[in-house]
Every structure is written in structure tokens, then in C-alpha cells.
Design an enzyme around this catalytic site. Structure first.
Site, PDB file in Angstrom:
ATOM      1  N   ASP A 134       0.841  -1.190   0.000  1.00 21.28           N
ATOM      2  CA  ASP A 134       0.000   0.000   0.000  1.00 21.28           C
ATOM      3  C   ASP A 134       0.878   1.242   0.000  1.00 21.28           C
ATOM      4  O   ASP A 134       1.720   1.418   0.891  1.00 21.28           O
ATOM      5  CB  ASP A 134      -0.889  -0.033   1.251  1.00 21.28           C
ATOM      6  N   THR A 182      -3.197   5.768  -3.629  1.00 23.62           N
ATOM      7  CA  THR A 182      -2.168   6.542  -2.946  1.00 23.62           C
ATOM      8  C   THR A 182      -0.807   6.409  -3.629  1.00 23.62           C
ATOM      9  O   THR A 182       0.045   7.269  -3.476  1.00 23.62           O
ATOM     10  CB  THR A 182      -2.034   6.095  -1.483  1.00 23.62           C
ATOM     11  N   THR A 183      -0.601   5.325  -4.355  1.00 20.42           N
ATOM     12  CA  THR A 183       0.657   5.193  -5.087  1.00 20.42           C
ATOM     13  C   THR A 183       0.594   6.035  -6.349  1.00 20.42           C
ATOM     14  O   THR A 183       1.510   6.796  -6.656  1.00 20.42           O
ATOM     15  CB  THR A 183       0.892   3.728  -5.484  1.00 20.42           C
ATOM     16  N   ASP A 211      -8.872  -0.174   1.737  1.00 27.72           N
ATOM     17  CA  ASP A 211      -8.964   0.373   0.384  1.00 27.72           C
ATOM     18  C   ASP A 211     -10.269  -0.057  -0.273  1.00 27.72           C
ATOM     19  O   ASP A 211     -10.977   0.753  -0.866  1.00 27.72           O
ATOM     20  CB  ASP A 211      -7.778  -0.105  -0.479  1.00 27.72           C
TER      21      ASP A 211
HETATM   22  N1  LIG Z   1      -6.192  -6.488 -13.653  1.00 28.33           N
HETATM   23  C1  LIG Z   1      -5.617  -5.324 -13.899  1.00 28.33           C
HETATM   24  N2  LIG Z   1      -5.123  -5.056 -15.117  1.00 28.33           N
HETATM   25  C2  LIG Z   1      -4.531  -3.879 -15.350  1.00 28.33           C
HETATM   26  N3  LIG Z   1      -4.372  -2.908 -14.446  1.00 28.33           N
HETATM   27  C3  LIG Z   1      -4.850  -3.111 -13.234  1.00 28.33           C
HETATM   28  C4  LIG Z   1      -5.496  -4.334 -12.879  1.00 28.33           C
HETATM   29  N4  LIG Z   1      -5.865  -4.248 -11.586  1.00 28.33           N
HETATM   30  C5  LIG Z   1      -5.465  -3.031 -11.133  1.00 28.33           C
HETATM   31  N5  LIG Z   1      -4.872  -2.342 -12.121  1.00 28.33           N
HETATM   32  C6  LIG Z   1      -4.326  -0.991 -12.068  1.00 28.33           C
HETATM   33  O1  LIG Z   1      -3.376  -0.891 -11.029  1.00 28.33           O
HETATM   34  C7  LIG Z   1      -3.355   0.440 -10.524  1.00 28.33           C
HETATM   35  C8  LIG Z   1      -3.503   0.433  -9.028  1.00 28.33           C
HETATM   36  O2  LIG Z   1      -2.343  -0.026  -8.446  1.00 28.33           O
HETATM   37  P1  LIG Z   1      -2.148   0.031  -6.878  1.00 28.33           P
HETATM   38  O3  LIG Z   1      -3.400  -0.392  -6.200  1.00 28.33           O
HETATM   39  O4  LIG Z   1      -0.901  -0.683  -6.575  1.00 28.33           O
HETATM   40  O5  LIG Z   1      -1.878   1.542  -6.618  1.00 28.33           O
HETATM   41  P2  LIG Z   1      -2.824   2.658  -6.082  1.00 28.33           P
HETATM   42  O6  LIG Z   1      -4.240   2.240  -6.122  1.00 28.33           O
HETATM   43  O7  LIG Z   1      -2.452   3.885  -6.832  1.00 28.33           O
HETATM   44  O8  LIG Z   1      -2.321   2.860  -4.604  1.00 28.33           O
HETATM   45  P3  LIG Z   1      -2.692   2.048  -3.267  1.00 28.33           P
HETATM   46  O9  LIG Z   1      -3.617   0.952  -3.637  1.00 28.33           O
HETATM   47  O10 LIG Z   1      -1.379   1.580  -2.780  1.00 28.33           O
HETATM   48  O11 LIG Z   1      -3.321   3.057  -2.379  1.00 28.33           O
HETATM   49  C9  LIG Z   1      -4.537   1.160 -11.126  1.00 28.33           C
HETATM   50  O12 LIG Z   1      -4.084   2.023 -12.144  1.00 28.33           O
HETATM   51  C10 LIG Z   1      -5.375   0.027 -11.695  1.00 28.33           C
HETATM   52  O13 LIG Z   1      -6.128   0.444 -12.812  1.00 28.33           O
HETATM   53 MG   LIG Z   2      -4.999   0.486  -5.161  1.00 29.85          MG
END
Ligand SMILES: Nc1ncnc2c1ncn2[C@@H]1O[C@H](COP(=O)(O)OP(=O)(O)OP(=O)(O)O)[C@@H](O)[C@H]1O
Ligand SMILES: [Mg+2]
Length: 505
Positions: free
Chosen positions: A39, A72-73, A370
Site C-alpha cells: 500500500d 495513494t501510489t 482500500d
Molecule cells: N487487472 C488489472 N489489469 C490492469 N491494471 C490493473 C489491474 N488491476 C489493477 N490495475 C491498475 O493498477 C493500478 C492500481 O495499483 P495500486 O493499487 O498498486 O496503486 P494505487 O491504487 O495507486 O495505490 P494504493 O492501492 O497503494 O493506495 C490502477 O491504475 C489500476 O487500474
Molecule cells: Mg490500489
């Protein structure tokens, strides 16, 4: 004209900021050995940073976490990319204020564009599938993605249980997340009530009480202790017997008082000795002892009961009510928990997480947070955009196209903004082992050719990069907030003249 000294300072700041970006930018599926979390906000929170700009980044991800709960990332990656682009623009002699203005315009264009490509997501209490799918997207980037379907369903059901659908509001405080080491992640369950990490005071007491009327006591089950010192001389057997009978009568009166008001369960903040315990068992009044103050309060709120500090004050209306109170054991560990379900006064629910070790439980808690936030956001606003970088690429194309409409220097900044938007799909491609630039250009040209804003990065090699087909959804407000917050913080950094640390003096 560019202030060269200021430019150099910014460069130094950007470079030290570079230290943190790779840490979260390259986070991969699986454990991050150092932070044991996937996260973004958690990683940044645990990072010991003393650079001022880095601190702003930590704040940035914290605000995204506070407002939206997910993304958040992405927000930090976006801000990092905007800073990187700003550096290039400064190099070309563009004044920071112009850059800030251009970024502001571009962010507005991007946010409007997101609105345009978003879709309304219809759901109801009987059709929760759209909500589950969106939560699954959030969970798929987490360590616990093995159980994403189950966890997403739990999150959605929990949110719906406490949601006020008419006012479109959800009070997440009503969802308690508890964890206990042991069992498997698959054993995680949603309880429509509250749990207390305690057991019945006597093993032979009933393990299941239906339609319970609960006396919530903060007074101990024992004879009153005289406040002044005194001595009792017991020199005959008769005297001893009398004393014993007197003590017994105290306990008896207490138990009788509870029974008289109609209590079928006693929950007590203090302990009671064996004599009292034995009597409670015999009089058929199940009891739980040593329940902490906070839990006691929670039980009182949920069951609509009152905390009673003296036996004399017990009355029937002060009893809490619950449809079912049951004791549940866990495996062979002889671990017991008390489940208080169908509470009279509250819709509070508990998500009870099981897992092999503390670390996995903590990470599941964070991931569920989340997912819960995403479900709540969807109830507030049921618009979604597609994930996998598709929304960012679409925005990038939209912003790039709009740049030509601006005759001033700002158009450079607007173009740079479009380029910065590409950093998220590139990061996704890189983290999935794809060639970032090749993949991005291919997807971008496909979006332009087919006029299809749903094309994104096929991270899991499913065979299609249409995120609509892949069911990769994200909330519109989450994405918009990411862009707005990242722009705000970068604008702020661009306006900083100097960072003075006390050690400079
Ligand atoms: N199956 C998938 N195929 C393609 N992209 C995906 C898939 N699942 C999630 N994503 C993408 O991954 C990204 C989210 O990554 P992640 O959850 O690590 O980061 P975040 O949501 O920005 O931060 P955090 O969850 O740490 O608060 C988003 O851009 C989402 O659209
Ligand atoms: Mg996320």
C-alpha cells in the site's frame, strides 16, 4: 528569466525525491521485504524522510488516503512525473509561475475529460456485482489478491449493511476490522454484529444464547470491601460458618438481582471469584468476565444497554439486547471468541480476518480499508472509469489535443502534463514485465485509431487490453482526486523559493 540558483535548488530537491519514487514505483507483486506492504500510503508512512519535498509527498499520499482511500501510489507517481517534467521546462527557460498555470489548466482539462469518458454504474442491494468488480480491481494489486473475490464481497456486504442508501452516505466507523492469527485467509468472515475476544467464565455455561438480555456491569461480583482496616477474629467453627454463609448470601443476592431484572447474560468489567462463578453456573446465568472498558462501551452502544456501576441500579430497561450471542472456538488452539449478533441498536458489523501470521493480517486490514473506501465512494457517486492506465492515456490524448488551443507559453506546460499522465500506464507496464515505451505507444495509437478510451495495459496477459472486457474499474472521483491533488502539490513546490532548514544556521 529563470532564477538559476532556484533552479539548482529545485533540482536537488527533485533528486532527493527520486530516492523515494523508485521504492514505491517499482513495487512488485509479492512482498516488499522492507515494508511488508503493497500500500503506497503505508510504505511512505513508514519511510523515514527528512527532505522537505519528500515530506510533502508523504502528505500527498496521506490526503489521497483520507479523501478516497485508494490510489495513494498513483498520486505520488503522478506528482513525481509532473516534477520531472517541470524540471525540463525550467531548463528550457520557462518561469515556474507559467508552469504552475499551465499545469492548473491541464488538470482542469483532464478532470473534465475523465467526466466525459466515465460511465454510470447501476447497482442495487440485490445486484452487488458491479460494486464487487470495482473492489476486486482495488484488491488485485494487493498482496492478498489470491482471495480478492471473497474479500471484495465481504467489503461490499459490510458497506451495504451500514450504508444509508437514501442519503448516499456510509459511516465506515460502524465497520470494525478485527484479526486473529491462525486459520487461513479464506476463513475471514463478515459478522453482522460485534466480536469480543473473551469467553464464558465457566466451561459448562451455555455456548449459545438466543434473544439475549445483557446486563453490562462495571461492579465486581464480590462482597463490598470495608474501606478502613479492621480485624475479624474467627475462633470457632460456627463463626467461620456464619462468615461463609454471609459471603455466599452476598453473591446470591447479586445473582438474584440480575435474574430478577430478566438478564440472561452478564458481561462484567471485573472478575469474579470461583464461588461467584460456581453460583452463576448453578443459577443458570451465563457470564463473561474481564471485558475491557472500550469493548464494554461498544457492547452497550450496539445492544442499546446501559453500563451499570452498582447492582442496586440494575433495572430491566438498562439491559442490552441481542438476537444471538454465541461462543466460537478456533481450531485446536482452544481460542474462544464471543460473537454478539443481531444487536438491537446498531447496524455495526465486524470483519473478522484470519491469517497465518500477524503481517498478513495487518496487510489484509489495509487492503480491506482500500476496498471499503472504494465501495463507499461508489455509493456516494456511482461513476466509474476504466483502470489499467486506460483513463490516464485517454486524458493524456485529450490534454495534448487541447494544448494547441492555448497560444501562450502555458501550452508547453500543458503538453508536459499530458506526458506526465503517461507515467502511470508506463509504471503499470514496467511492473508487469512489459516494455514500457513500446507498450504505451501501441496502446495509445490503438486508443486514437479506434476512438476507444478503454484500452489499457494488459498487466495479467489476459489477451485483450480492453479494460471494459477485463472488468478493471476504478471510481471516477478517485481518479479525479489523484490528478487534482498531484497538481496542487506540484504547483505548491513550484512556488517554493527556498527551503531553509534550522541546521543551516
Ligand atoms: N487487472 C488489472 N489489469 C490492469 N491494471 C490493473 C489491474 N488491476 C489493477 N490495475 C491498475 O493498477 C493500478 C492500481 O495499483 P495500486 O493499487 O498498486 O496503486 P494505487 O491504487 O495507486 O495505490 P494504493 O492501492 O497503494 O493506495 C490502477 O491504475 C489500476 O487500474
Ligand atoms: Mg490500489
Amino acid at each position: 528569466m529563470v532564477d538559476m540558483e532556484r533552479w539548482i535548488r529545485l533540482r536537488v530537491q527533485v533528486q532527493s525525491y527520486d530516492l523515494i519514487v523508485p521504492c514505491i514505483y517499482r513495487k512488485v507483486d509479492g512482498f516488499k521485504s522492507m515494508y511488508q506492504s503493497n500500500d503506497g500510503a503505508t510504505i511512505l508512512e513508514q519511510m523515514d524522510v527528512d527532505n522537505q519535498i519528500a515530506k510533502l509527498m508523504v502528505e500527498l499520499s496521506r490526503s489521497q488516503d483520507y479523501e478516497i482511500g485508494d490510489g495513494t501510489t498513483g498520486v505520488v507517481v503522478m506528482a513525481g512525473a509532473l516534477l520531472e517534467q517541470a524540471e525540463k521546462l525550467l531548463e528550457r527557460g520557462i518561469h515556474p509561475i507559467r508552469i504552475a498555470e499551465g499545469y492548473e489548466m491541464a488538470s482542469r482539462i483532464a478532470v473534465e475529460h475523465l467526466e466525459r469518458i466515465s460511465q454510470k454504474f447501476e447497482f442495487s442491494v440485490s445486484n452487488i456485482e458491479p460494486l464487487v468488480q470495482t473492489c476486486m480491481t482495488t484488491l488485485s494489486s494487493k498482496i492478498v489478491n489470491r482471495c480478492k473475490r471473497m474479500l471484495a464481497e465481504i467489503a461490499v456486504k459490510a458497506v451495504l449493511a451500514v450504508a444509508d442508501l437514501e442519503r448516499k452516505d456510509v459511516n465506515l466507523d460502524l465497520i470494525k476490522i478485527e484479526g486473529k492469527v491462525g486459520g487461513k485467509l479464506e476463513d475471514t468472515e463478515l459478522i453482522y454484529g460485534i466480536t469480543v475476544d473473551k469467553e464464558m467464565s465457566h466451561p459448562q455455561m451455555p455456548k449459545r444464547i438466543e434473544d439475549a438480555k445483557i446486563a453490562i456491569l462495571t461492579c465486581p461480583f464480590e462482597p463490598p470491601k470495608p474501606k478502613t482496616k479492621h480485624k475479624v477474629d474467627i475462633d470457632t467453627v460456627e463463626k467461620f460458618q456464619t462468615l461463609r454463609q454471609q459471603e455466599q448470601k452476598y453473591f446470591d443476592d447479586m445473582v438474584k438481582k440480575c435474574k430478577d431484572v430478566g438478564a440472561t447474560l452478564v458481561i462484567c468489567q471485573w472478575g469474579f471469584d470461583d464461588e461467584a462463578n460456581h453460583l452463576l453456573m448453578h443459577r443458570n446465568l451465563p457470564a463473561v468476565r474481564w471485558v475491557g472498558g472500550v469493548e464494554l462501551e461498544l457492547i452497550a452502544i450496539a445492544t442499546g444497554g446501559r453500563i451499570v456501576p452498582r447492582f442496586q441500579e440494575l433495572t430491566p430497561e438498562k439491559l442490552g439486547r441481542a438476537g444471538l450471542v454465541r461462543e466460537k472456538s478456533f481450531g485446536t488452539t482452544k481460542d474462544w471468541m464471543l460473537y454478539i449478533e443481531q444487536c438491537a441498536n446498531s447496524r455495526a458489523v465486524t470483519i473478522f480476518i484470519r491469517g497465518g501470521n500477524k503481517m498478513i493480517i495487518e496487510e489484509t486490514k489495509r487492503s480491506l480499508h482500500d476496498a471499503l473506501c472504494v465501495a463507499r465512494n461508489l455509493i456516494r457517486n456511482n461513476s466509474i472509469v476504466y483502470g489499467g492506465g486506460s483513463a490516464e492515456i485517454a486524458c493524456s490524448i485529450g490534454v495534448e489535443a487541447a494544448a494547441d488551443r492555448y497560444p501562450g507559453v502555458e501550452q508547453y506546460a500543458i503538453r508536459s502534463f499530458a506526458e506526465a499522465l503517461d507515467s502511470i500506464p508506463m509504471a503499470l507496464a514496467e511492473n508487469s514485465g512489459l516494455q514500457p515505451i513500446d507498450t504505451l505507444t501501441a496502446v495509445k495509437s490503438q486508443q486514437i485509431k479506434d476512438n476507444n478510451p478503454y484500452c489499457g495495459i494488459d498487466c495479467n496477459d489476459v489477451g485483450t487490453n480492453n479494460m471494459k472486457e477485463q472488468n478493471v474499474f476504478e471510481t471516477l472521483i478517485g481518479k479525479q482526486q489523484q490528478i487534482l491533488l498531484a497538481t496542487q502539490v506540484v504547483k505548491m513546490i513550484l512556488k517554493i523559493d527556498d527551503v531553509i532548514t534550522p541546521s543551516d544556521y
